[in-house]
Design an enzyme around this catalytic site. Structure first.
Site, mmCIF file in Angstrom:
data_model
loop_
_atom_site.group_PDB
_atom_site.id
_atom_site.type_symbol
_atom_site.label_atom_id
_atom_site.label_comp_id
_atom_site.label_asym_id
_atom_site.label_seq_id
_atom_site.Cartn_x
_atom_site.Cartn_y
_atom_site.Cartn_z
ATOM 1 N N LYS A 214 0.825 -1.205 0.000
ATOM 2 C CA LYS A 214 0.000 0.000 0.000
ATOM 3 C C LYS A 214 0.861 1.257 0.000
ATOM 4 O O LYS A 214 0.596 2.217 -0.742
ATOM 5 C CB LYS A 214 -0.918 -0.010 1.221
ATOM 6 C CG LYS A 214 -1.704 1.280 1.452
ATOM 7 C CD LYS A 214 -2.661 1.568 0.322
ATOM 8 C CE LYS A 214 -3.497 2.804 0.641
ATOM 9 N NZ LYS A 214 -4.435 3.135 -0.439
ATOM 10 N N CYS A 268 -3.385 9.946 1.676
ATOM 11 C CA CYS A 268 -2.537 8.833 1.245
ATOM 12 C C CYS A 268 -1.207 9.294 0.660
ATOM 13 O O CYS A 268 -0.164 9.092 1.261
ATOM 14 C CB CYS A 268 -3.297 7.964 0.238
ATOM 15 S SG CYS A 268 -4.690 7.064 0.953
#
Length: 417
Positions: A214, A268
């Site tokens: 991720k 993110c």
């Protein structure tokens, strides 16, 4: 179809759409959030975030009885955690929200439950989560560890989301998903849960590899954006139109340079690379440098506005866009928001007109400035001496060239070229 009950902890930009999609695919979902107001609105079928297609699906999920929201932690077969993971001043991950959820979940556990972490997290966070839960519940044991006393077993996994805000309702279903169980059995149960609604590939791995995957995804994007932003700085010095430069360069069959902007935002891309850097500072030079390039772009934008304002005694500056990307209301880690706040400080003798068509009022971060007004974009452009485009919302793309005549324009997205 799995019959396992699911508790989804955190009903924000990721949690609410995911809980809704799960419920509309037949899972019995209870959403847990700390905000009573949000819980009440969700139970009435009212959205709390801007997301295309969410409102209709939320109403269907609530009316079906498959989704309900609460502030109290119930028991369930599966717990999915999607709470914030900001970083501290040294860029190390702040795991306090995750550990707080662990404290809430622990009293409910009986054994045989699966706890899934979705929050973007530094490597080994899932391991720390399991250690915290077992510290609170020494009568239980994690799957895969020695269990001579035959204690009830818990399962842990890391399954990160990888959706694009604005397209969440589609991509939650169609995108591939990494399933990072601490053990093969944890991966198997998690695959069953996500397989209830995901049509994309469900790729099995271990929890630490899933966490790193991720972070690597978003760091890859950050590095590529930094290349585009660095090109924009160089092009400006050379008097080159960077968007023309990138368009020409991308005509090469194996080149695909991204578009520059005022910085990088969101929870993110602006955060995840630092988790890798903090995990291994010696070997993360490229990733760190890319972060520094992107973090430095807002100050460059402010300099362009200062040049445009010149020596005006009381300039009016229209800052168009506060969200971190187009056509959403998400202000997290938004460079546009930071730029607007800093402009208010630098131009205390002037007026800053803050424009964001996807929110209803001036964000809290800007409310302390007496020289900041929340404005509609047409009015802001008409009043402004300097028009600063920060986010390429659809509304701004329709602005006529005549509306900008006589204005000093700083277009960080290249839509008015």
């Amino acid at each position: 179809m799995t019959s396992r009950s699911v508790v989804f902890v955190g009903l924000g930009y990721i949690g609410l759409p995911t809980a809704v999609v799960m419920a509309n695919h037949g899972l019995q979902v209870t959403g847990v959030d700390i905000k009573q107001e949000n819980v009440e609105r969700i139970n009435r079928g009212e959205v709390t975030i801007v997301e295309t297609g969410l409102e209709e699906q939320l109403k269907r999920a609530v009316e079906s009885g498959n989704l309900k929201a609460t502030t109290q932690m119930p028991h369930a077969d599966v717990y999915i955690i999607a709470v914030p993971t900001p970083f501290k001043e040294n860029y190390e991950g702040d795991l306090s929200y995750i550990m707080g959820v662990a404290e809430s979940i622990a009293p409910q556990l009986q054994g045989d439950e699966l706890i899934i972490l979705e929050s973007t997290s530094p490597p080994t966070t899932t391991r720390k989560l399991s250690e915290k839960v077992l510290e609170l519940r020494p009568d239980l044991v994690a799957d895969g560890t020695e269990n001579p006393e035959n204690k009830p077993v818990l399962y842990f996994a890391y399954c990160p989301e990888r959706i694009l805000p604005g397209k969440a309702m589609e991509e939650l279903i169609t995108n591939s998903r990494i399933i990072g169980g601490q053990t093969p059995r944890a991966t198997e149960i998690a695959t069953e849960i996500y397989g209830a609604f995901c049509t994309g590939e469900l790729a099995p791995t271990d929890d630490v590899t899933a966490e790193m995957a991720k972070l690597a995804e978003n760091s890859f994007r950050d590095v590529n954006i930094a290349f585009a932003n660095e090109l924009s700085l160089i092009s400006d010095k050379l008097g080159i139109d960077v968007w023309e430069l990138i368009n020409l360069t991308n005509k090469h069959p194996r080149v695909n340079i991204l578009q520059p902007g005022p910085g990088v935002g969101g929870h993110c891309i602006a955060v995840d690379p630092w988790f890798i850097v903090s995990a291994d500072r010696e070997n993360s030079n490229l990733i760190r440098t890319a972060r520094e390039v992107n973090d430095g772009k807002p100050e460059w934008v402010i300099g362009k506005v200062e040049d445009a304002a010149g020596s005006a005694s009381a300039p009016v500056i229209a800052a168009l866009g506060l969200a971190f990307k187009p056509d959403i209301d998400d202000l997290r880690e938004s460079p546009a928001m930071d730029i607007t706040a800093k402009l208010a400080e630098r131009f205390s003798h002037g007026t800053v007109l803050a424009v964001e068509p996807n929110v209803k009022e001036l964000p809290a971060k800007l409310q302390g400035f007496e020289n900041v007004e929340f404005a509609e974009y047409n009015d802001a452009i008409e009043r402004a001496d300097v028009v600063l485009l920060l986010v390429d919302h659809q509304e701004f793309k329709t602005v006529a060239a005549t509306a900008l005549a006589g204005k000093q324009v700083v277009d960080t997205k290249g839509i008015w070229r």
